[in-house]
Design a protein around this motif. Structure first.
Motif, PDB file in Angstrom:
ATOM      1  N   PRO A  37     -11.303  -9.807  -8.338  1.00 19.32           N
ATOM      2  CA  PRO A  37      -9.993  -9.483  -7.759  1.00 19.32           C
ATOM      3  C   PRO A  37     -10.101  -8.774  -6.413  1.00 19.32           C
ATOM      4  CG  PRO A  37     -10.128  -8.767 -10.068  1.00 19.32           C
ATOM      5  CD  PRO A  37     -11.516  -9.103  -9.628  1.00 19.32           C
ATOM      6  N   GLN A  38     -11.162  -7.957  -6.253  1.00 22.63           N
ATOM      7  CA  GLN A  38     -11.328  -7.209  -4.998  1.00 22.63           C
ATOM      8  C   GLN A  38     -11.827  -8.124  -3.881  1.00 22.63           C
ATOM      9  OE1 GLN A  38     -12.438  -5.820  -8.115  1.00 22.63           O
ATOM     10  NE2 GLN A  38     -10.411  -4.868  -8.071  1.00 22.63           N
ATOM     11  N   ILE A  39     -12.725  -9.051  -4.212  1.00 24.31           N
ATOM     12  CA  ILE A  39     -13.208 -10.000  -3.202  1.00 24.31           C
ATOM     13  C   ILE A  39     -12.022 -10.777  -2.632  1.00 24.31           C
ATOM     14  CG2 ILE A  39     -14.600 -12.075  -2.799  1.00 24.31           C
ATOM     15  CD1 ILE A  39     -16.488 -11.002  -5.058  1.00 24.31           C
ATOM     16  N   LEU A  42      -9.633  -8.072  -0.631  1.00 19.75           N
ATOM     17  CA  LEU A  42     -10.207  -7.424   0.552  1.00 19.75           C
ATOM     18  C   LEU A  42     -10.632  -8.417   1.625  1.00 19.75           C
ATOM     19  CD1 LEU A  42     -12.451  -4.656  -1.111  1.00 19.75           C
ATOM     20  CD2 LEU A  42     -10.133  -4.413  -0.213  1.00 19.75           C
ATOM     21  N   SER A  43     -11.051  -9.618   1.209  1.00 21.63           N
ATOM     22  CA  SER A  43     -11.573 -10.586   2.185  1.00 21.63           C
ATOM     23  C   SER A  43     -10.487 -11.151   3.101  1.00 21.63           C
ATOM     24  CB  SER A  43     -12.317 -11.725   1.483  1.00 21.63           C
ATOM     25  OG  SER A  43     -11.440 -12.464   0.668  1.00 21.63           O
ATOM     26  N   GLN A  44      -9.225 -10.814   2.840  1.00 26.70           N
ATOM     27  CA  GLN A  44      -8.153 -11.209   3.758  1.00 26.70           C
ATOM     28  C   GLN A  44      -8.255 -10.433   5.077  1.00 26.70           C
ATOM     29  OE1 GLN A  44      -6.192 -13.763   2.556  1.00 26.70           O
ATOM     30  NE2 GLN A  44      -7.539 -13.528   0.766  1.00 26.70           N
ATOM     31  N   GLN A  45      -8.844  -9.213   5.013  1.00 23.31           N
ATOM     32  CA  GLN A  45      -8.909  -8.356   6.209  1.00 23.31           C
ATOM     33  C   GLN A  45     -10.320  -7.892   6.551  1.00 23.31           C
ATOM     34  OE1 GLN A  45      -5.985  -5.048   6.062  1.00 23.31           O
ATOM     35  NE2 GLN A  45      -5.187  -6.053   4.230  1.00 23.31           N
ATOM     36  N   GLU A 253     -10.041  -4.003 -15.173  1.00 24.93           N
ATOM     37  CA  GLU A 253      -8.998  -3.615 -16.141  1.00 24.93           C
ATOM     38  C   GLU A 253      -7.670  -3.277 -15.468  1.00 24.93           C
ATOM     39  OE1 GLU A 253      -9.941  -2.264 -20.224  1.00 24.93           O
ATOM     40  OE2 GLU A 253     -11.240  -0.888 -19.138  1.00 24.93           O
ATOM     41  N   ASN A 254      -7.738  -2.741 -14.252  1.00 23.95           N
ATOM     42  CA  ASN A 254      -6.498  -2.485 -13.510  1.00 23.95           C
ATOM     43  C   ASN A 254      -6.706  -2.868 -12.049  1.00 23.95           C
ATOM     44  OD1 ASN A 254      -4.021  -1.650 -12.577  1.00 23.95           O
ATOM     45  ND2 ASN A 254      -4.038   0.313 -13.651  1.00 23.95           N
ATOM     46  N   PRO A 255      -6.911  -4.184 -11.800  1.00 27.35           N
ATOM     47  CA  PRO A 255      -7.265  -4.623 -10.441  1.00 27.35           C
ATOM     48  C   PRO A 255      -6.181  -4.360  -9.408  1.00 27.35           C
ATOM     49  CG  PRO A 255      -6.843  -6.516 -11.871  1.00 27.35           C
ATOM     50  CD  PRO A 255      -6.882  -5.308 -12.751  1.00 27.35           C
ATOM     51  N   ASP A 256      -4.919  -4.464  -9.785  1.00 31.30           N
ATOM     52  CA  ASP A 256      -3.843  -4.259  -8.805  1.00 31.30           C
ATOM     53  C   ASP A 256      -3.861  -2.828  -8.279  1.00 31.30           C
ATOM     54  OD1 ASP A 256      -3.098  -6.862  -9.161  1.00 31.30           O
ATOM     55  OD2 ASP A 256      -1.390  -6.422 -10.473  1.00 31.30           O
ATOM     56  N   PHE A 257      -4.026  -1.868  -9.188  1.00 27.87           N
ATOM     57  CA  PHE A 257      -4.070  -0.455  -8.783  1.00 27.87           C
ATOM     58  C   PHE A 257      -5.294  -0.202  -7.898  1.00 27.87           C
ATOM     59  CE2 PHE A 257      -5.185   3.975  -9.078  1.00 27.87           C
ATOM     60  CZ  PHE A 257      -3.975   4.655  -9.130  1.00 27.87           C
ATOM     61  N   LEU A 262      -7.897   0.879  -2.700  1.00 32.18           N
ATOM     62  CA  LEU A 262      -8.965   0.561  -1.750  1.00 32.18           C
ATOM     63  C   LEU A 262      -8.389   0.158  -0.393  1.00 32.18           C
ATOM     64  CD1 LEU A 262     -11.552  -1.414  -3.947  1.00 32.18           C
ATOM     65  CD2 LEU A 262     -11.722   0.957  -3.140  1.00 32.18           C
ATOM     66  N   LEU A 263      -7.380  -0.690  -0.414  1.00 35.49           N
ATOM     67  CA  LEU A 263      -6.785  -1.149   0.849  1.00 35.49           C
ATOM     68  C   LEU A 263      -6.170   0.021   1.626  1.00 35.49           C
ATOM     69  CD1 LEU A 263      -5.238  -4.529  -0.346  1.00 35.49           C
ATOM     70  CD2 LEU A 263      -6.982  -4.263   1.433  1.00 35.49           C
ATOM     71  N   THR A 264      -5.527   0.941   0.908  1.00 34.78           N
ATOM     72  CA  THR A 264      -4.923   2.113   1.564  1.00 34.78           C
ATOM     73  C   THR A 264      -6.008   3.016   2.162  1.00 34.78           C
ATOM     74  OG1 THR A 264      -3.071   2.080   0.021  1.00 34.78           O
ATOM     75  CG2 THR A 264      -3.472   4.144   1.182  1.00 34.78           C
ATOM     76  N   PHE A 265      -7.059   3.258   1.391  1.00 37.03           N
ATOM     77  CA  PHE A 265      -8.168   4.095   1.867  1.00 37.03           C
ATOM     78  C   PHE A 265      -8.867   3.460   3.070  1.00 37.03           C
ATOM     79  CE2 PHE A 265     -12.737   5.244   1.647  1.00 37.03           C
ATOM     80  CZ  PHE A 265     -12.632   6.620   1.877  1.00 37.03           C
TER      81      PHE A 265
END
Length: 270
Positions: A37-39, A42-45, A253-257, A262-265
């Motif tokens: 989910p993170q790949i 995050l890979s959009q930016q 388990e909570n990919p959206d959160f 991560l994106l905000t940080f």
């Protein structure tokens, strides 16, 4: 998947997206899928790099000269050198955070920001270390993860209330079953012993930049409970984010959160 030869062995990694580099360090007994989910998000930016641990996914066996988490950090640095990457934003979960923090301490000039997730930079408590070592001995003797042990090992990675009929749980249990005897004996067991006999480096954590470091932990993480993350965040002087409805592999388990955090940080540090 691309491959780099490091310490004489093939290290496979994901390399997706463009922009500032985010290096994702994985948990023991998980391949690149733990970050799926993170790949995607995050890979959009960002340019997302995910090395697979030795003996995991498509990576080769644990190189003979790998004796500590410092060696894993050095090997990750060698990958960055091969890819000609000068600076990274490092996100390490579990053992990914253990070697990730060591990489940040070893080469601070290469680090733009650090996120330590569901990890601990202290030594493994002795009782837990002995328990894990007993599991390694059982696996070694059987040349497999025996059927009864699958339902001891798999739940460690999830919140206590996970549905054991869910695709996430069943797929992971099946993945554990799929490790060959060769992989278990050459890589998985020795890597496990290396991880759980690690040195305590808590006293070095104040060297990390509190403004560009974040600690995150699943609220229901059993192997790396939130109290450990609280201890590390206080030593660093950085923020702690608890992830609701998540155990150890909070990324799944909570990919959206996790993605939003991560994106905000990264938006504020990358």
């Amino acid at each position: 998947m691309p491959v780099a030869v490091i310490d004489g062995q093939p290290l496979h990694y994901v390399d997706q997206g463009t922009g500032p580099v985010v290096l994702l360090g994985s948990s023991y007994l998980w391949d690149r899928d733990m970050w799926a989910p993170q790949i995607q998000a995050l890979s959009q930016q960002y340019r997302v790099i995910v090395p697979e641990l030795w003996g995991h996914g498509k990576s080769g066996p644990l190189p003979a000269q790998t004796r500590s988490l410092d060696d894993l950090a050095r090997q990750a640095l060698a990958l960055l050198d091969q890819l000609d990457i000068a600076q990274i934003n490092l996100v390490g979960l579990s053992v990914g955070g253990m070697w990730g923090a060591r990489l940040a301490l070893l080469a601070p000039e290469r680090i733009n920001s650090v996120v330590l997730m569901d990890t601990y930079l202290g030594a493994e408590p002795e009782a837990t270390r002995q328990y894990y070592f007993s599991l390694f001995k059982m696996i070694e003797d059987a040349g497999a993860i025996p059927e009864p042990l699958l339902d001891v090992v798999a739940p460690i990675f999830f919140r206590p209330g996970i549905d054991r009929e869910s695709a996430l749980y069943l797929d992971y249990r099946k993945a554990l079953q799929g490790f060959s005897k060769e992989r278990l004996l050459q890589s998985i067991v020795p890597l496990g012993r290396l991880i759980f006999s690690r040195e305590n480096i808590l006293t070095q954590l104040p060297r990390l930049d509190c403004d560009t470091t974040l600690v995150m932990c699943g609220e229901q993480d059993k192997p790396r409970p939130p109290a450990e993350s609280q201890e590390m965040a206080e030593l660093i002087g950085c923020s702690l984010t608890l992830i609701p409805d998540a155990g150890h592999i909070s990324s799944r388990e909570n990919p959206d959160f996790v993605n939003e955090a991560l994106l905000t940080f990264l938006a504020n540090t990358a």
